[in-house]
Design an enzyme around this catalytic site. Structure first.
Site, PDB file in Angstrom:
ATOM      1  N   ASN A 151      15.245 -14.814  29.332  1.00 58.53           N
ATOM      2  CA  ASN A 151      15.051 -16.158  28.789  1.00 58.53           C
ATOM      3  C   ASN A 151      16.218 -16.625  27.914  1.00 58.53           C
ATOM      4  O   ASN A 151      16.386 -17.814  27.711  1.00 58.53           O
ATOM      5  CB  ASN A 151      13.745 -16.236  27.998  1.00 58.53           C
ATOM      6  N   GLN A 179      10.400 -16.834  33.393  1.00 60.27           N
ATOM      7  CA  GLN A 179      11.581 -17.699  33.558  1.00 60.27           C
ATOM      8  C   GLN A 179      11.949 -17.908  35.025  1.00 60.27           C
ATOM      9  O   GLN A 179      12.753 -18.782  35.337  1.00 60.27           O
ATOM     10  CB  GLN A 179      12.788 -17.100  32.819  1.00 60.27           C
ATOM     11  N   ALA A 200       2.822 -21.839  33.174  1.00 58.58           N
ATOM     12  CA  ALA A 200       2.995 -23.174  33.763  1.00 58.58           C
ATOM     13  C   ALA A 200       4.042 -24.030  33.055  1.00 58.58           C
ATOM     14  O   ALA A 200       4.770 -24.787  33.690  1.00 58.58           O
ATOM     15  CB  ALA A 200       1.653 -23.909  33.774  1.00 58.58           C
ATOM     16  N   HIS A 201       4.118 -23.903  31.724  1.00 58.20           N
ATOM     17  CA  HIS A 201       4.980 -24.868  31.010  1.00 58.20           C
ATOM     18  C   HIS A 201       6.468 -24.584  31.160  1.00 58.20           C
ATOM     19  O   HIS A 201       7.303 -25.341  30.662  1.00 58.20           O
ATOM     20  CB  HIS A 201       4.577 -24.970  29.536  1.00 58.20           C
ATOM     21  N   CYS A 325      11.665 -18.593  19.874  1.00 57.13           N
ATOM     22  CA  CYS A 325      10.803 -17.821  18.995  1.00 57.13           C
ATOM     23  C   CYS A 325      11.562 -17.230  17.824  1.00 57.13           C
ATOM     24  O   CYS A 325      11.014 -17.012  16.765  1.00 57.13           O
ATOM     25  CB  CYS A 325      10.148 -16.698  19.780  1.00 57.13           C
TER      26      CYS A 325
HETATM   27  C1  LIG Z   1       8.204 -18.357  27.508  1.00 51.70           C
HETATM   28  C2  LIG Z   1       8.192 -16.912  27.890  1.00 51.70           C
HETATM   29  C3  LIG Z   1       7.065 -16.104  27.667  1.00 51.70           C
HETATM   30  C4  LIG Z   1       5.852 -16.622  26.951  1.00 51.70           C
HETATM   31  O1  LIG Z   1       5.146 -17.555  27.710  1.00 51.70           O
HETATM   32  P1  LIG Z   1       4.069 -18.486  26.944  1.00 51.70           P
HETATM   33  O2  LIG Z   1       3.327 -19.152  28.031  1.00 51.70           O
HETATM   34  O3  LIG Z   1       4.889 -19.438  26.139  1.00 51.70           O
HETATM   35  O4  LIG Z   1       3.246 -17.589  26.118  1.00 51.70           O
HETATM   36  C5  LIG Z   1       7.106 -14.801  28.071  1.00 51.70           C
HETATM   37  N1  LIG Z   1       8.187 -14.296  28.682  1.00 51.70           N
HETATM   38  C6  LIG Z   1       9.290 -15.038  28.930  1.00 51.70           C
HETATM   39  C7  LIG Z   1      10.448 -14.419  29.631  1.00 51.70           C
HETATM   40  C8  LIG Z   1       9.330 -16.362  28.530  1.00 51.70           C
HETATM   41  O5  LIG Z   1      10.422 -17.095  28.756  1.00 51.70           O
END
Ligand SMILES: *Cc1c(COP(=O)(O)O)cnc(C)c1O
Length: 386
Positions: A151, A179, A200-201, A325
């Site tokens: 990420n 990702q 999903a987001h 984060c």
């Molecule tokens: C964003 C992300 C998560 C967490 O996903 P959420 O739906 O925001 O809890 C976990 N792993 C990776 C690699 C991410 O980019």
């Protein structure tokens, strides 16, 4: 002022078509999918339709998909669940030093519970090899968890080969593909994946809904207990609108995955090359080619990542330093440190991540603005001698 959103690795804009698909389930069709009446059954049908959309996108079976509350929950469920269910086989887990904290902190939690975790080191690009995984597997290893794509720096791991090693040695293989899903074509069988997390987001779907693929025959106990939803694997009334949105978003993303990938790769490369030629003393983090189509990550020497972000924001550009984060804290990124990048350079990293909606004009604006911002900040920096 022009506004450019280049923080799509943190979250993406909700696709309009996805919102439209969700709307009826936020208004008229409000039944509980567990209810036997028509209100409930219409909601139930929508959830099962979304399950089919997710299964199709991954080359899986409908029964292998569990809806969760987010990518983090999917990751937690795999690590904690497999550890609990298979502890009589062994208490050793293998992961990498560059995982998202949803995996990393859960692994640390397992260490406190008496499990042993191997954190594989990565090369200068942030990759682990299948050979490293093969060497780390022991008779008491119960799970290997390696992210599909990072990420922060966008590096893509050799998932298919790692999966093959795990299969050969009879160890379950999980990948945090949050990702990658919707951005890179994935077939869980072809890639030897046993468990996969998605959210999903990260592909223009709604926030607060994720899924977990669990290969037939593997038992992942429920994290949440209570109701019998999701075949007893995830108690709690379903987020029906969210699940419908997840299904629609994954279907839309996968229908044009190659086209979007090519377009984003072209925009990404314009940014990578443009920054390298306009700004002296920068270093691209991650691999030049084995990276996500929408990821750009540079270390910009002599200045702090945070100050670049603030100045970019004043100019209408939303970017990030490392992961969302950890920004807000002044800790350097664990990913960059694991890649062997020195502390002082790890602090000056800038991540620009593209989405479906990113345009050439957006790239032009960043390439016009960023060099000015960097020059201004460097003039104020005691470390920079120009
Ligand atoms: C964003 C992300 C998560 C967490 O996903 P959420 O739906 O925001 O809890 C976990 N792993 C990776 C690699 C991410 O980019």
């Amino acid at each position: 002022m022009k506004r450019v959103y280049m923080d799509n690795a943190a979250t993406t804009a909700l696709n309009k078509e996805v919102l439209e698909a969700m709307m009826p389930y936020l208004t008229d069709i409000y039944g509980n999918p567990s209810s036997l009446h028509t209100f409930g059954q219409r909601a139930h049908t929508a959830v099962e339709n979304a399950r089919h959309q997710v299964a199709l996108a991954l080359g899986a079976d409908d029964k292998e998909i569990i809806f969760t509350g987010c990518g983090t929950e999917s990751d937690n469920m795999v690590l904690l669940g497999i550890a609990e269910r298979y502890k009589t086989k062994g208490r050793h887990i293998i992961t990498t030093a560059v995982e998202h904290h949803a995996v990393l902190y859960t692994a640390q939690r397992l260490e406190k519970m008496g499990y042993e975790v191997t954190y594989l080191p990565v090369d200068e690009y942030g990759r682990v090899s299948a050979e490293q995984v093969a060497e780390a597997i022991r008779p008491d290893t119960i799970l290997v968890s390696v992210m599909f794509a990072n990420n922060e720096v966008g590096t893509i791991m050799p998932i298919k080969r790692i999966g093959a090693v795990c299969r050969e040695k009879g160890v379950f293989f999980h990948t945090d593909a949050v990702q990658a899903v919707g951005h890179i074509a994935i077939d869980v069988n072809e890639m030897n994946i046993d468990l996969l997390s998605l959210s999903a987001h990260k592909f223009h779907g709604p926030k607060g809904v994720g899924a977990l693929y669990v290969k037939k025959g593997i038992v992942v106990p429920a994290l949440l207990t209570g109701g019998a939803q999701e075949r007893n694997k995830r108690a709690g009334t379903e987020n029906v609108a969210g699940i419908v949105g997840l299904g629609k978003a994954i279907e839309l993303a996968c229908a044009k995955i190659e086209e979007t990938g090519e377009r984003m790769t072209r925009l990404r490369d314009r940014l990578i090359d443009g920054i390298a030629s306009a700004i002296p003393e920068v270093k691209l983090n991650g691999h030049r080619f084995e990276r996500l189509p929408g990821n750009v990550n540079y270390s910009i020497k002599y200045i702090e990542g945070e100050s670049i972000l603030l100045m970019l924001d004043l100019n209408g550009i939303a970017a990030s330093s490392g992961s969302a984060c950890t920004s807000g804290s002044l800790d350097p990124s664990h990913v960059l440190l694991a890649m062997g990048i020195p502390h002082e350079i790890a602090h000056g990293s800038l991540r620009l991540t593209l989405g479906d909606d990113t345009t050439d004009e957006d790239v032009d604006y960043v390439l016009e603005t960023l060099p000015k911002v960097v020059e201004k900040l460097r003039k104020m920096s005691p470390l920079y001698k120009g």
